[in-house]
Write an enzyme that holds these catalytic residues in place. Structure first.
Site, mmCIF file in Angstrom:
data_model
loop_
_atom_site.group_PDB
_atom_site.id
_atom_site.type_symbol
_atom_site.label_atom_id
_atom_site.label_comp_id
_atom_site.label_asym_id
_atom_site.label_seq_id
_atom_site.Cartn_x
_atom_site.Cartn_y
_atom_site.Cartn_z
ATOM 1 C CD GLU A 32 -3.115 -0.866 0.317
ATOM 2 O OE1 GLU A 32 -3.274 0.245 -0.242
ATOM 3 O OE2 GLU A 32 -3.867 -1.835 0.117
ATOM 4 C CG ASP A 41 -8.086 3.131 -5.223
ATOM 5 O OD1 ASP A 41 -8.695 3.637 -6.196
ATOM 6 O OD2 ASP A 41 -8.535 2.151 -4.615
#
Length: 166
Positions: A32, A41
């Site tokens: 991440e 994202d």
């Protein structure tokens, strides 16, 4: 990519639960990354810190490193709670820390509902552990797009999940 041994051997908090948490933190942070300012994202979902999403995350927010650590701990805590709630007690009682860590990382990424309704959980609860772990590599799509980062992450999670099986 960080090797699995460094997640398994380093920084364990203590005990099987601490080891599983330590491993899952390493995996999640590796895949991440951590951003103190929110960002979209790869499929446009507002995200902040270490992959944290949700209704309170909006673009142009900022958090401190301490706030990000607290969010990650809370998010992974929810993932481990989902394991404890949904995995059959006799399976859960014998699950090694590496498998718990792999599942927590995956649940953190795909959500508790996806886990609860998954073929992976069905196979795990049926005692078909290898088949369950092999399901991880199917979860490489986001909004219909196959993402290279998810392919790598699922490979790592699968490897962790399979550890200890003959």
């Amino acid at each position: 990519m960080k090797n699995l041994g460094s997640w398994i051997g380093g920084g364990a908090i203590g005990g099987a639960c601490g080891l599983a948490l330590s491993i899952s933190i390493g995996v999640v942070k590796h895949y991440e990354g951590t951003e103190l300012e929110s960002y979209p994202d790869p499929v446009g979902i507002p995200t902040i810190c270490t992959g944290h999403t949700g209704p309170t995350v909006e673009l142009h927010q900022t958090k401190t490193a301490e706030e990000c650590e607290a969010l990650l701990a809370g998010d992974l805590g929810k993932a481990f709670d989902a394991i404890d709630r949904n995995v059959a007690p006799e399976i859960n009682a014998t699950m090694p820390p590496t498998r718990r860590a792999a599942l927590a990382s995956w649940i953190f990424n795909v959500g508790q509902g996806a886990f609860r309704d998954s073929t992976l959980l069905e196979r795990l609860n049926a005692g078909r552990v290898r088949d369950a772990c092999n399901q991880l590599t199917r979860w490489v799509y986001a909004k219909g797009r196959k993402l290279a980062g998810l392919v790598k992450r699922r490979s790592t999670e699968r490897e962790l999940c399979l550890m200890g099986l003959e």
